[in-house]
Motif scaffolding. Structure first.
Motif, PDB file in Angstrom:
ATOM      1  N   UNK A  83       0.847  -1.261   0.017  1.00 35.49           N
ATOM      2  CA  UNK A  83      -0.067  -0.062   0.025  1.00 35.49           C
ATOM      3  C   UNK A  83       0.969   1.328  -0.174  1.00 35.49           C
ATOM      4  N   UNK A  84       1.852   1.087   0.684  1.00 30.40           N
ATOM      5  CA  UNK A  84       2.859   2.494   0.901  1.00 30.40           C
ATOM      6  C   UNK A  84       3.592   2.612  -0.327  1.00 30.40           C
ATOM      7  N   UNK A  85       4.039   1.475  -0.936  1.00 29.42           N
ATOM      8  CA  UNK A  85       4.963   1.601  -2.286  1.00 29.42           C
ATOM      9  C   UNK A  85       3.954   2.128  -3.433  1.00 29.42           C
ATOM     10  N   UNK A  86       2.913   1.568  -3.144  1.00 33.56           N
ATOM     11  CA  UNK A  86       1.709   2.294  -4.510  1.00 33.56           C
ATOM     12  C   UNK A  86       1.922   3.744  -4.113  1.00 33.56           C
ATOM     13  N   UNK A  87       1.806   4.165  -2.768  1.00 34.95           N
ATOM     14  CA  UNK A  87       1.675   5.544  -2.518  1.00 34.95           C
ATOM     15  C   UNK A  87       3.015   6.550  -3.197  1.00 34.95           C
ATOM     16  N   UNK A 104      12.595 -15.213  -9.185  1.00 32.39           N
ATOM     17  CA  UNK A 104      12.638 -16.082 -10.724  1.00 32.39           C
ATOM     18  C   UNK A 104      12.684 -15.026 -11.658  1.00 32.39           C
ATOM     19  N   UNK A 105      12.729 -13.639 -11.727  1.00 31.79           N
ATOM     20  CA  UNK A 105      12.416 -12.801 -12.624  1.00 31.79           C
ATOM     21  C   UNK A 105      10.950 -12.663 -13.296  1.00 31.79           C
ATOM     22  N   UNK A 106      10.175 -13.177 -12.742  1.00 35.56           N
ATOM     23  CA  UNK A 106       8.800 -13.006 -13.301  1.00 35.56           C
ATOM     24  C   UNK A 106       8.275 -11.886 -12.655  1.00 35.56           C
ATOM     25  N   UNK A 107       7.467 -10.935 -13.435  1.00 37.31           N
ATOM     26  CA  UNK A 107       7.079  -9.463 -13.019  1.00 37.31           C
ATOM     27  C   UNK A 107       5.520  -9.067 -13.538  1.00 37.31           C
ATOM     28  N   UNK A 108       5.120  -8.325 -12.957  1.00 37.09           N
ATOM     29  CA  UNK A 108       3.883  -7.593 -13.507  1.00 37.09           C
ATOM     30  C   UNK A 108       4.140  -6.143 -13.269  1.00 37.09           C
ATOM     31  N   UNK A 109       3.424  -5.440 -14.153  1.00 33.38           N
ATOM     32  CA  UNK A 109       3.617  -3.835 -13.880  1.00 33.38           C
ATOM     33  C   UNK A 109       2.274  -3.367 -13.788  1.00 33.38           C
ATOM     34  N   UNK A 110       1.848  -2.370 -13.295  1.00 29.32           N
ATOM     35  CA  UNK A 110       0.585  -1.505 -13.283  1.00 29.32           C
ATOM     36  C   UNK A 110       0.752  -0.096 -13.225  1.00 29.32           C
ATOM     37  N   UNK A 111      -0.054   0.524 -13.935  1.00 29.10           N
ATOM     38  CA  UNK A 111      -0.224   1.998 -14.136  1.00 29.10           C
ATOM     39  C   UNK A 111      -0.855   2.572 -12.718  1.00 29.10           C
ATOM     40  N   UNK A 112      -0.123   3.584 -12.410  1.00 30.02           N
ATOM     41  CA  UNK A 112      -0.565   4.224 -11.218  1.00 30.02           C
ATOM     42  C   UNK A 112      -1.989   4.773 -11.140  1.00 30.02           C
ATOM     43  N   UNK A 113      -2.638   5.198 -12.451  1.00 28.43           N
ATOM     44  CA  UNK A 113      -3.797   5.479 -12.279  1.00 28.43           C
ATOM     45  C   UNK A 113      -4.776   4.517 -11.751  1.00 28.43           C
ATOM     46  N   UNK A 114      -4.352   2.987 -11.890  1.00 32.12           N
ATOM     47  CA  UNK A 114      -5.253   2.178 -11.723  1.00 32.12           C
ATOM     48  C   UNK A 114      -5.336   2.089  -9.943  1.00 32.12           C
ATOM     49  N   UNK A 115      -4.294   2.702  -9.342  1.00 29.46           N
ATOM     50  CA  UNK A 115      -4.277   2.911  -7.683  1.00 29.46           C
ATOM     51  C   UNK A 115      -4.914   3.812  -7.291  1.00 29.46           C
TER      52      UNK A 115
END
Length: 128
Positions: A83-87, A104-115
């Motif tokens: 939660x704090x890192x999204x902020x 294992x270097x799997x990742x997902x990214x998320x746009x900050x507008x979604x938060x």
């Protein structure tokens, strides 16, 4: 399901940052500069140094790790709840998104507008 399990799943169509709701209190990890290594963090307001960022396509993306033993983290690493890192994404100028990375270097990214809806808060935007 843990946050690392979620990140390991293939992306689903229409996936947004709202899928992170069950993991908001899960700790995530990031590097801090050597002069701040003894500092204990209690909120995103305590982070006053540049964070690891990557350009992914057109987006400047802040990088956080799901495991403190990740090979790209220097020990001792900093930790805060997700939660704090999204902020933090709202508080650092130029950040467009966040990426969550497994060992294992799997990742997902998320746009900050979604938060914005996820955090139920007015975005920050101040320079630190």
């Amino acid at each position: 399901m843990t946050l690392a399990d979620y990140i390991a799943q293939p992306p689903s169509s229409g996936e947004t940052g709202l899928a992170l709701q069950p993991f908001l209190d899960t700790p995530v990890y990031f590097n801090q500069p050597p002069e701040n290594r003894a500092q204990t963090l209690t909120s995103s307001a305590d982070v006053d140094w540049p964070l690891e960022a990557k350009r992914i396509g057109e987006l400047v993306t802040l990088v956080f790790y799901t495991d403190p033993a990740h090979r790209r983290l220097e020990q001792p690493c900093a930790t805060l709840p997700l939660r704090e890192c999204l902020q933090i994404s709202f508080d650092f100028p130029g950040a467009d998104a966040i990426a969550l990375v497994n060992p294992d270097m799997r990742w997902k990214s998320f746009r900050k507008e979604d938060f914005e809806r996820l955090l139920n808060a007015v975005p920050g935007g101040g320079y630190r």
